[in-house]
Design a protein around this motif. Sequence first.
Motif, PDB file in Angstrom:
ATOM      1  N   PRO A 150       0.847  -1.202   0.000  1.00  0.00           N
ATOM      2  CA  PRO A 150       0.000   0.000   0.000  1.00  0.00           C
ATOM      3  C   PRO A 150       0.880   1.249   0.000  1.00  0.00           C
ATOM      4  O   PRO A 150       1.931   1.280   0.635  1.00  0.00           O
ATOM      5  CB  PRO A 150      -0.804  -0.132   1.296  1.00  0.00           C
ATOM      6  N   ILE A 151       0.459   2.257  -0.689  1.00  0.00           N
ATOM      7  CA  ILE A 151       1.230   3.498  -0.769  1.00  0.00           C
ATOM      8  C   ILE A 151       1.037   4.297   0.517  1.00  0.00           C
ATOM      9  O   ILE A 151      -0.075   4.423   1.019  1.00  0.00           O
ATOM     10  CB  ILE A 151       0.788   4.330  -1.991  1.00  0.00           C
ATOM     11  N   VAL A 152       2.143   4.805   1.065  1.00  0.00           N
ATOM     12  CA  VAL A 152       2.077   5.701   2.217  1.00  0.00           C
ATOM     13  C   VAL A 152       2.565   7.079   1.782  1.00  0.00           C
ATOM     14  O   VAL A 152       3.288   7.211   0.798  1.00  0.00           O
ATOM     15  CB  VAL A 152       2.916   5.189   3.397  1.00  0.00           C
ATOM     16  N   ARG A 153       2.155   8.076   2.524  1.00  0.00           N
ATOM     17  CA  ARG A 153       2.520   9.440   2.155  1.00  0.00           C
ATOM     18  C   ARG A 153       3.006  10.217   3.377  1.00  0.00           C
ATOM     19  O   ARG A 153       2.677   9.898   4.516  1.00  0.00           O
ATOM     20  CB  ARG A 153       1.342  10.170   1.513  1.00  0.00           C
ATOM     21  N   MET A 154       3.805  11.247   3.106  1.00  0.00           N
ATOM     22  CA  MET A 154       4.291  12.141   4.138  1.00  0.00           C
ATOM     23  C   MET A 154       4.134  13.575   3.632  1.00  0.00           C
ATOM     24  O   MET A 154       4.680  13.899   2.571  1.00  0.00           O
ATOM     25  CB  MET A 154       5.746  11.844   4.473  1.00  0.00           C
ATOM     26  N   PRO A 155       3.404  14.432   4.364  1.00  0.00           N
ATOM     27  CA  PRO A 155       2.678  14.117   5.594  1.00  0.00           C
ATOM     28  C   PRO A 155       1.490  13.200   5.330  1.00  0.00           C
ATOM     29  O   PRO A 155       1.030  13.080   4.194  1.00  0.00           O
ATOM     30  CB  PRO A 155       2.242  15.495   6.094  1.00  0.00           C
ATOM     31  N   SER A 156       0.999  12.572   6.385  1.00  0.00           N
ATOM     32  CA  SER A 156      -0.029  11.548   6.218  1.00  0.00           C
ATOM     33  C   SER A 156      -1.366  12.119   5.781  1.00  0.00           C
ATOM     34  O   SER A 156      -2.211  11.388   5.273  1.00  0.00           O
ATOM     35  CB  SER A 156      -0.199  10.777   7.531  1.00  0.00           C
ATOM     36  N   SER A 157      -1.578  13.422   5.979  1.00  0.00           N
ATOM     37  CA  SER A 157      -2.827  14.041   5.563  1.00  0.00           C
ATOM     38  C   SER A 157      -2.574  15.495   5.204  1.00  0.00           C
ATOM     39  O   SER A 157      -1.477  16.030   5.437  1.00  0.00           O
ATOM     40  CB  SER A 157      -3.876  13.944   6.684  1.00  0.00           C
ATOM     41  N   GLY A 158      -3.593  16.126   4.662  1.00  0.00           N
ATOM     42  CA  GLY A 158      -3.462  17.532   4.314  1.00  0.00           C
ATOM     43  C   GLY A 158      -2.891  17.724   2.927  1.00  0.00           C
ATOM     44  O   GLY A 158      -2.705  16.776   2.146  1.00  0.00           O
ATOM     45  N   ASP A 159      -2.574  18.975   2.622  1.00  0.00           N
ATOM     46  CA  ASP A 159      -2.098  19.303   1.274  1.00  0.00           C
ATOM     47  C   ASP A 159      -0.601  19.502   1.216  1.00  0.00           C
ATOM     48  O   ASP A 159      -0.090  20.197   0.349  1.00  0.00           O
ATOM     49  CB  ASP A 159      -2.824  20.540   0.733  1.00  0.00           C
ATOM     50  N   GLY A 160       0.137  18.896   2.149  1.00  0.00           N
ATOM     51  CA  GLY A 160       1.586  18.887   2.066  1.00  0.00           C
ATOM     52  C   GLY A 160       2.257  19.813   3.066  1.00  0.00           C
ATOM     53  O   GLY A 160       1.613  20.587   3.771  1.00  0.00           O
ATOM     54  N   TRP A 161       3.577  19.688   3.162  1.00  0.00           N
ATOM     55  CA  TRP A 161       4.348  20.608   3.997  1.00  0.00           C
ATOM     56  C   TRP A 161       4.889  21.741   3.114  1.00  0.00           C
ATOM     57  O   TRP A 161       4.963  21.616   1.896  1.00  0.00           O
ATOM     58  CB  TRP A 161       5.463  19.873   4.721  1.00  0.00           C
ATOM     59  N   VAL A 162       5.257  22.829   3.759  1.00  0.00           N
ATOM     60  CA  VAL A 162       5.694  24.020   3.035  1.00  0.00           C
ATOM     61  C   VAL A 162       7.211  24.047   2.954  1.00  0.00           C
ATOM     62  O   VAL A 162       7.906  23.864   3.957  1.00  0.00           O
ATOM     63  CB  VAL A 162       5.185  25.303   3.724  1.00  0.00           C
ATOM     64  N   VAL A 163       7.723  24.262   1.755  1.00  0.00           N
ATOM     65  CA  VAL A 163       9.157  24.410   1.522  1.00  0.00           C
ATOM     66  C   VAL A 163       9.453  25.876   1.222  1.00  0.00           C
ATOM     67  O   VAL A 163       8.794  26.488   0.377  1.00  0.00           O
ATOM     68  CB  VAL A 163       9.622  23.522   0.345  1.00  0.00           C
ATOM     69  N   ILE A 164      10.407  26.439   1.961  1.00  0.00           N
ATOM     70  CA  ILE A 164      10.804  27.821   1.735  1.00  0.00           C
ATOM     71  C   ILE A 164      12.282  27.857   1.346  1.00  0.00           C
ATOM     72  O   ILE A 164      13.054  26.989   1.758  1.00  0.00           O
ATOM     73  CB  ILE A 164      10.559  28.695   2.980  1.00  0.00           C
ATOM     74  N   PRO A 165      12.693  28.840   0.584  1.00  0.00           N
ATOM     75  CA  PRO A 165      14.105  28.906   0.186  1.00  0.00           C
ATOM     76  C   PRO A 165      14.965  29.427   1.330  1.00  0.00           C
ATOM     77  O   PRO A 165      14.521  30.273   2.124  1.00  0.00           O
ATOM     78  CB  PRO A 165      14.085  29.907  -0.972  1.00  0.00           C
ATOM     79  N   PRO A 166      16.200  28.929   1.475  1.00  0.00           N
ATOM     80  CA  PRO A 166      17.106  29.512   2.470  1.00  0.00           C
ATOM     81  C   PRO A 166      17.486  30.926   2.041  1.00  0.00           C
ATOM     82  O   PRO A 166      17.686  31.200   0.866  1.00  0.00           O
ATOM     83  CB  PRO A 166      18.308  28.566   2.440  1.00  0.00           C
ATOM     84  N   VAL A 167      17.572  31.825   3.013  1.00  0.00           N
ATOM     85  CA  VAL A 167      17.925  33.213   2.734  1.00  0.00           C
ATOM     86  C   VAL A 167      19.296  33.496   3.330  1.00  0.00           C
ATOM     87  O   VAL A 167      19.500  33.356   4.540  1.00  0.00           O
ATOM     88  CB  VAL A 167      16.884  34.179   3.329  1.00  0.00           C
ATOM     89  N   GLY A 168      20.245  33.869   2.490  1.00  0.00           N
ATOM     90  CA  GLY A 168      21.567  34.244   2.956  1.00  0.00           C
ATOM     91  C   GLY A 168      22.417  33.066   3.395  1.00  0.00           C
ATOM     92  O   GLY A 168      22.030  31.900   3.292  1.00  0.00           O
ATOM     93  N   ARG A 169      23.590  33.388   3.933  1.00  0.00           N
ATOM     94  CA  ARG A 169      24.575  32.392   4.378  1.00  0.00           C
ATOM     95  C   ARG A 169      24.485  32.113   5.860  1.00  0.00           C
ATOM     96  O   ARG A 169      25.145  31.212   6.371  1.00  0.00           O
ATOM     97  CB  ARG A 169      25.984  32.883   4.040  1.00  0.00           C
ATOM     98  N   TYR A 170      23.674  32.908   6.589  1.00  0.00           N
ATOM     99  CA  TYR A 170      23.602  32.804   8.044  1.00  0.00           C
ATOM    100  C   TYR A 170      22.296  32.135   8.461  1.00  0.00           C
ATOM    101  O   TYR A 170      21.220  32.511   7.996  1.00  0.00           O
ATOM    102  CB  TYR A 170      23.674  34.190   8.686  1.00  0.00           C
ATOM    103  N   LEU A 171      22.424  31.168   9.399  1.00  0.00           N
ATOM    104  CA  LEU A 171      21.255  30.526   9.995  1.00  0.00           C
ATOM    105  C   LEU A 171      21.247  30.836  11.490  1.00  0.00           C
ATOM    106  O   LEU A 171      22.197  30.506  12.212  1.00  0.00           O
ATOM    107  CB  LEU A 171      21.277  29.016   9.789  1.00  0.00           C
ATOM    108  N   VAL A 172      20.185  31.471  11.960  1.00  0.00           N
ATOM    109  CA  VAL A 172      20.005  31.741  13.379  1.00  0.00           C
ATOM    110  C   VAL A 172      19.095  30.647  13.946  1.00  0.00           C
ATOM    111  O   VAL A 172      17.968  30.474  13.489  1.00  0.00           O
ATOM    112  CB  VAL A 172      19.376  33.133  13.607  1.00  0.00           C
TER     113      VAL A 172
END
Length: 464
Positions: free
Chosen positions: A229-251
């Motif tokens: 059986p096919i499984v999905r991630m996330p298990s429900s809803g319309d998906g998770w949100v992907v955002i682009p990394p901004v700059g060279r610094y991560l706080v």
Amino acid sequence: MLIHRFKKTNLLFSLFIFFASCNDRVTDAPKANQPPETRLFLQPDDNLATSTSRQILHWWGDDPDGRVVGFVHTFDNKAPEITAWKIGASDPFWTFTDSNKDTFSLRFGGKDTVFVFRVKAVDDQGAADPTSASQRFPVKNSPPVVNFAPGTEIPDTTFTVATFAWIGTDLDGDNTIARYEYALDNPNGAWKALPPTTTNLTLKQNDGLTPGRHILYLRAIDIAGTSSPIVRMPSSGDGWVVIPPVGRYLVIDDFLGEAAATTFYRATLDTLVRAYSILRIKDKPAPLRLLFQETLFLFDRVIWYADSQPNLELAGIVLPAFLNRGGKVIFSTLFTQFFSQQGDPLAFSPVDSVKLIVTNDPVPREVTRILNNRLLQPTSARPTLDTLRVGSVITFVKEVAPKPTATAIYRLQASTEWRGQPVIAVEDATHSFVFFSMPIHRLDGARNAGRMMRRILVEVFGGI
């Protein structure tokens, strides 16, 4: 006449004894070896219930004039019947064993298959049962099952990298899983194959993980071509949100319930570099370690600020690899009153150990807080750094002892409130890691903590 008749009678009697003796010798000659008989624990039955592809079979044998020394068995329908076996011999069709049971994994090329098992007992004179005991096995292929590993749920939002981990099983034996397949966003489109030993997957922007919403679909395929059986991630809803990394610094925000911390770092980074990203982990589910590691690799500089409950275990896993790739780290934290150093939780840092700050009393007491306007002074190792002033009361402060290869760069100013000048900040030997045992945003009483950070970026790390 009487004598003649007597001699004749004796002659007939002698001939009778001679032929009787000859007949006795034929009767007493050794009999030919009798072959053994073989039995299976289950008798053949054309209506045997359909089974899975792993079978435990039992058999035994009886020999009427000797003893059974072993058995030969086969699942090969092309195997010719044999009536003799030499111990130690090999055969392309038959396999010898001295056991009376074994477990078999029946490998099939179609969805359902019928196997026929044959077994023969072999006696001590090499005779094999001329008629095999046999068992018919209609084998039904059990589809594999795959599920995402517990605790690996994708966060609501990630940068352009995501990691997934799963567990695949098959009732027919996990080795019957031929491959895994995944599809990003469209389960009706093309699926990409992964080796059967794969248990995790990292997707990046080049793999199609572009900014926006996404869903990962996963399935297992067995050697018969049957899909789980096919499984999905996330298990429900319309998906998770992907955002682009901004700059060279991560706080990395590892501080709970203090808006002043966020305000300070945002204002400081807005001034110093303008382009940066923020990742809050304090009140979020524990991030999947591989995902967190890959997230750090999107950046060159990490500024990690934490409260008295820093996520040191996670830092100890991901920061060494980040530093090995040329990354630079500023890490500031507090320590709980009963901070345990068991297991060396700061092994990833330039800190060797943590010590109490104590009073100058004859019987020293722990200093539990540092009051406003107390000063932190740079050491001779970094004399151009700014003198810092405590802007708000700080509790749970500890002195840090640098590793032999590290250097102290900040100390508390000498005071009657504590003994000596406790070390508060250290720098590693590669000029890649600066560690503070006080929150930097609370050291901005003179409004120069941001300038101090700029000096660290330029003078210690070699540039912004």
